[in-house]
Structure formats: structure tokens, C-alpha cells
Design an enzyme around this catalytic site. Structure first.
Site, PDB file in Angstrom:
ATOM      1  N   HIS A  21     -12.708  -0.967  -8.299  1.00 28.73           N
ATOM      2  CA  HIS A  21     -13.884  -0.093  -8.425  1.00 28.73           C
ATOM      3  C   HIS A  21     -13.536   1.386  -8.200  1.00 28.73           C
ATOM      4  O   HIS A  21     -14.349   2.252  -8.478  1.00 28.73           O
ATOM      5  CB  HIS A  21     -15.013  -0.558  -7.486  1.00 28.73           C
ATOM      6  CG  HIS A  21     -14.875  -0.145  -6.052  1.00 28.73           C
ATOM      7  ND1 HIS A  21     -15.964   0.028  -5.224  1.00 28.73           N
ATOM      8  CD2 HIS A  21     -13.786   0.143  -5.304  1.00 28.73           C
ATOM      9  CE1 HIS A  21     -15.548   0.400  -4.029  1.00 28.73           C
ATOM     10  NE2 HIS A  21     -14.243   0.472  -4.038  1.00 28.73           N
TER      11      HIS A  21
ATOM     12  N   LYS B 211      -8.842  -6.578  -3.049  1.00 28.72           N
ATOM     13  CA  LYS B 211     -10.217  -6.414  -2.562  1.00 28.72           C
ATOM     14  C   LYS B 211     -10.603  -4.942  -2.605  1.00 28.72           C
ATOM     15  O   LYS B 211      -9.908  -4.095  -2.039  1.00 28.72           O
ATOM     16  CB  LYS B 211     -10.324  -6.946  -1.125  1.00 28.72           C
ATOM     17  CG  LYS B 211     -11.668  -6.645  -0.492  1.00 28.72           C
ATOM     18  CD  LYS B 211     -11.798  -7.221   0.902  1.00 28.72           C
ATOM     19  CE  LYS B 211     -12.957  -6.561   1.611  1.00 28.72           C
ATOM     20  NZ  LYS B 211     -12.683  -5.208   2.083  1.00 28.72           N
TER      21      LYS B 211
ATOM     22  N   ASP C 112       0.863  -1.196   0.000  1.00 35.87           N
ATOM     23  CA  ASP C 112       0.000   0.000   0.000  1.00 35.87           C
ATOM     24  C   ASP C 112       0.889   1.233   0.000  1.00 35.87           C
ATOM     25  O   ASP C 112       2.134   1.139   0.025  1.00 35.87           O
ATOM     26  CB  ASP C 112      -0.971  -0.002   1.200  1.00 35.87           C
ATOM     27  CG  ASP C 112      -2.285   0.744   0.875  1.00 35.87           C
ATOM     28  OD1 ASP C 112      -2.220   1.975   0.659  1.00 35.87           O
ATOM     29  OD2 ASP C 112      -3.344   0.114   0.828  1.00 35.87           O
TER      30      ASP C 112
ATOM     31  N   ASP D 250       3.932   1.956  -4.925  1.00 34.16           N
ATOM     32  CA  ASP D 250       2.850   2.371  -5.819  1.00 34.16           C
ATOM     33  C   ASP D 250       2.530   1.198  -6.745  1.00 34.16           C
ATOM     34  O   ASP D 250       3.372   0.778  -7.540  1.00 34.16           O
ATOM     35  CB  ASP D 250       3.339   3.590  -6.631  1.00 34.16           C
ATOM     36  CG  ASP D 250       2.262   4.099  -7.574  1.00 34.16           C
ATOM     37  OD1 ASP D 250       1.252   3.395  -7.787  1.00 34.16           O
ATOM     38  OD2 ASP D 250       2.446   5.215  -8.099  1.00 34.16           O
TER      39      ASP D 250
HETATM   40  N1  SAH Z   1      -8.090  -3.597  -0.135  1.00 30.52           N
HETATM   41  C1  SAH Z   1      -8.397  -2.898   1.092  1.00 30.52           C
HETATM   42  C2  SAH Z   1      -8.423  -1.380   0.938  1.00 30.52           C
HETATM   43  C3  SAH Z   1      -9.222  -0.841  -0.215  1.00 30.52           C
HETATM   44  S1  SAH Z   1      -9.293   0.939  -0.255  1.00 30.52           S
HETATM   45  C4  SAH Z   1      -9.678  -3.431   1.700  1.00 30.52           C
HETATM   46  O1  SAH Z   1     -10.578  -3.826   0.989  1.00 30.52           O
HETATM   47  O2  SAH Z   1      -9.803  -3.414   2.917  1.00 30.52           O
HETATM   48  C5  SAH Z   1      -8.110   1.298  -1.483  1.00 30.52           C
HETATM   49  C6  SAH Z   1      -6.676   1.248  -1.012  1.00 30.52           C
HETATM   50  O3  SAH Z   1      -5.866   1.597  -2.135  1.00 30.52           O
HETATM   51  C7  SAH Z   1      -6.304   2.237   0.095  1.00 30.52           C
HETATM   52  O4  SAH Z   1      -5.722   1.539   1.182  1.00 30.52           O
HETATM   53  C8  SAH Z   1      -5.274   3.163  -0.582  1.00 30.52           C
HETATM   54  O5  SAH Z   1      -4.285   3.648   0.296  1.00 30.52           O
HETATM   55  C9  SAH Z   1      -4.700   2.250  -1.645  1.00 30.52           C
HETATM   56  N2  SAH Z   1      -4.022   2.927  -2.756  1.00 30.52           N
HETATM   57  C10 SAH Z   1      -4.465   4.001  -3.473  1.00 30.52           C
HETATM   58  N3  SAH Z   1      -3.585   4.300  -4.450  1.00 30.52           N
HETATM   59  C11 SAH Z   1      -2.567   3.377  -4.370  1.00 30.52           C
HETATM   60  C12 SAH Z   1      -1.367   3.155  -5.113  1.00 30.52           C
HETATM   61  N4  SAH Z   1      -1.060   3.929  -6.144  1.00 30.52           N
HETATM   62  N5  SAH Z   1      -0.547   2.124  -4.748  1.00 30.52           N
HETATM   63  C13 SAH Z   1      -0.864   1.328  -3.695  1.00 30.52           C
HETATM   64  N6  SAH Z   1      -2.003   1.493  -2.958  1.00 30.52           N
HETATM   65  C14 SAH Z   1      -2.840   2.505  -3.289  1.00 30.52           C
END
Ligand code: SAH
Length: 358
Positions: free
Chosen positions: A263, A259, A225, A245
Site C-alpha cells: 500500500h 505486511k 529491511d 533493498d
Molecule cells: N511490514 C512491517 C513494516 C511495514 S512499514 C509491518 O507491517 O510491521 C514499511 C517498511 O518498508 C519499513 O520498515 C521500511 O523501512 C521498509 N522499506 C522501505 N523501503 C524498503 C526497501 N527498498 N527495501 C526494504 N525495505 C524497505
């Protein structure tokens, strides 16, 4: 006697008017739920044996006695709509009692593990609601900035800049994962059989990965993350965290798990992300696959509440330029990213598990 033409059309007109009023007042329903949560009504009732009279409830949540008649009207909305239950009494000098339904039991904070309170707070929060007040002018705008960004900043920039919002999102995601992963493991845990290593891409604070690692202790589970999310993640023996990233690099693994990630993004970004997933996993016959937990609009229960929830969620997520996809829309991005085959498992209510093979 059969209705005359005039009577018939009056009734039709009135029905139409009710339909429109019902739709227009939808926000009152949302705000009543938000208020009940903020006043802690579900767990107040739960803490007191699951049943309280209006006066007891008013006292426990700290209302002035002058508010009691309004509380009765407020609770009438939430009992008519099935959020709470009201037990009537035969004697006129005795008060009714309010109780919990299976719906409100989920909101009572005692059941933290399965609580859906944090995600609802996020949906009903001012940050999420205010962009919708300007939706019509956003539609008329020529530029492509998201509805959310028009009012705030980009949502992931906001989580970087605003620690309270960052924590709110992360907590909401962990509570959603606690809720849903138990069900995934019970209903279709087979999808994780035989996997040696799994990377949960954009896994937040590791709610999902931790549940998988506990159920399959031989599996090496890693969460990827953004740095400001990983920095606050709780460390334990079950999962390891990598900050990075996902659009740049995903560490190699048997399986990539995502997960509630796709979306949030438009097709172009999703295809880029899917290509990175494909580069991280081995071929299908060596056990490589991607496991996606997300919505497939049109899959799952076929009742009006489920169908409406899916399309409402799509409009909700459109505010950050995300999309809830129908099967053909998923297929299009899978094929564009070079995947061969997929399987949709619709056992999660409005969401589904998708197994995607290279
Ligand atoms: N999969 C988790 C969180 C989903 S929310 C769950 O279902 O509980 C989306 C997540 O994407 C967030 O934690 C956000 O920090 C992460 N995110 C957003 N842009 C990102 C990127 N470029 N690289 C890695 N993570 C990212």
C-alpha cells in the site's frame, strides 16, 4: 399536518448544513482524540480502577483548576462520540464519572501488546498532518512529487535522516503487528501450515515474523529491511535479520510474507516487487506462495464506518504516493507480475490476508 413545501425545504437545507458542518468539524474530533492520548487520559482512568470524576481526572493529569469547565466540555465530545463513557449520577451535588469503552481500553498503555496507540500517534502526528494543509495546491501542481515530499522529504529518506521519526515508525509497526498477528494466527493461522522457511520482506523490527516464528517453531523466519532499520532491530532466537533493498533482491524461501508494504507503492513498483517475490519462491506444487496482509477496498465488513475508514486510509496513504487497492486493482498487478491465482481472506476488519500463488 403534513409539512408545507417551504417547511420541507427549510428542514432539508438545515440538514444539509449540519452534514457540511459535521464533515468540516471532523478535524476537531481527530484533535480531541490526539489530545486525550497526549494527556494520557485512557491509561490514567485505567490506572485508577477504570473510573474517575472530572475533578479527580483534572488533578491526575495535572490540569489547573480553572481548566475544569473546559475539561467537561472536552470529555463531552469524546463521550458523545463513544470514545469514553460517562456514568451519570442521580444527585446534583455529586459528580459524574468517566469510564473506558472497549475502544479506549485498547489505548491504555497497560495493554502494550495489543496497543494501537503508536500507530494512532503516527497518523495524528504533525509530520503526517501538515502535508494535507497544502493538498489543493499539490493537486494543481504539474510535477508528480508526493504530497508528503512537497513538505518534507521522501518518507523513507526521512526515516534514514531522522532517528526519532525512524523509531516512531518502527515502534508503530511493531505494535500494529503485535495487535494484528494474534488475530491473523487465530482467524486464519492455517495459511502458515507446512511452511519450512519464510522471509518477511520489509518486516521492520520483526513484529510479525516473531509472532509467526513463535507459533510455528519449526519454521525458519527471516526479516529483510533497509540497513538503518535492521541496525536498530532487537536480536533474539526467533528471527534473523538481513539488510537490503527489496527492489534489488529477496532471499530464496518457501514463502514471502509482506505486511502493510504494497500500500506504500504505486503499481509499477509493486509489479517490480512482486516479480522479485516470484523469483524467490518455488512453484505452487512445491509449496511456493506469497502471503500479503493489506487492505482490499470493498472487502471486509460492509458498514459505513469500515467503508469510510478504507477510503480515508487510501487518501491518507496517497500523501506518500501509496494506494489502497480494490480487488480488481490487486488482480491487475498480480497478473502483470506473472502470478496465476490468488485468494482473499477477509477476516481482519478493514484489512485482509491475500494468498498469492505462482
Ligand atoms: N511490514 C512491517 C513494516 C511495514 S512499514 C509491518 O507491517 O510491521 C514499511 C517498511 O518498508 C519499513 O520498515 C521500511 O523501512 C521498509 N522499506 C522501505 N523501503 C524498503 C526497501 N527498498 N527495501 C526494504 N525495505 C524497505
Amino acid at each position: 399536518m403534513a409539512p408545507t413545501q417551504d417547511e420541507h425545504s427549510s428542514q432539508e437545507l438545515l440538514q444539509t448544513q449540519v452534514h457540511l458542518w459535521h464533515h468540516a468539524l471532523g478535524f476537531v474530533k481527530s484533535m480531541a482524540l490526539k489530545c486525550a492520548m497526549e494527556l494520557q487520559i485512557p491509561n490514567t482512568i485505567q490506572h485508577h480502577g477504570g473510573s474517575l470524576t472530572p475533578s479527580e481526572l483534572a488533578m491526575k493529569i495535572g490540569l489547573h483548576s480553572s481548566k475544569l469547565p473546559r475539561l467537561l466540555r472536552f470529555m463531552r465530545v469524546l463521550t458523545v462520540s463513544g470514545i469514553f463513557v460517562v456514568h451519570e449520577v442521580a444527585s446534583p451535588d455529586k459528580e459524574v464519572t468517566y469510564g473506558l469503552t472497549p475502544t479506549t481500553r485498547l489505548l491504555a498503555s497497560d495493554e502494550v501488546k495489543s496497543s494501537i496507540f503508536p500507530i494512532l500517534s503516527l497518523m495524528l502526528g504533525t509530520t503526517a498532518i501538515t502535508p494535507f494543509l497544502g493538498m489543493h495546491s499539490w493537486f494543481l501542481d504539474e510535477h508528480s512529487m508526493s504530497l508528503f515530499k512537497k513538505v518534507h522529504v521522501d518518507i523513507w529518506e526521512m526515516t534514514d535522516q531522522d532517528n526519532t521519526y525512524n523509531q516512531q515508525i518502527n515502534n508503530a509497526m511493531v505494535s500494529d503487528s503485535n495487535f494484528l498477528m494474534d488475530i491473523i494466527l487465530k482467524e486464519c493461522g492455517d495459511v502458515f501450515l507446512g511452511i519450512n522457511s519464510l522471509v518477511d520482506v520489509a518486516g521492520g523490527h520483526g513484529g510479525a515474523a516473531r509472532a509467526i516464528a513463535k507459533a510455528f517453531p519449526q519454521m525458519k523466519c527471516t526479516v529483510l529491511d533497509l540497513p538503518h532499520v535492521v541496525a536498530e532491530a532487537p536480536s533474539d532466537a526467533y528471527v534473523s535479520f538481513i539488510s537490503g533493498d527489496r527492489f534489488k533482491y529477496i532471499p530464496p524461501s518457501d514463502v514471502v510474507f509482506l505486511k502493510w508494504v504494497f500500500h506504500d507503492w504505486g503499481d509499477e513498483d509493486c509489479v517490480k516487487l512482486l516479480k522479485n517475490c516470484k523469483a524467490a519462491i518455488p512453484p505452487k506444487d512445491a509449496g511456493g506462495k506469497v502471503i500479503i496482509v493489506d487492505m482490499v477496498v470493498g472487502s471486509g465488513p460492509n458498514d459505513i464506518v469500515a467503508r469510510e475508514t478504507q477510503v480515508l486510509y487510501d487518501l491518507f496513504i496517497m500523501s506518500i504516493e501509496g494506494i489502497e487497492r480494490e480487488e480488481l486493482e490487486w488482480k491487475k498487478i498480480f497478473m502483470e507480475a506473472g502470478f496465476g491465482d490468488y485468494k482473499i481472506i477477509s477476516v481482519l476488519g478493514v484489512r485482509s490476508v491475500i494468498e498469492l500463488y505462482p
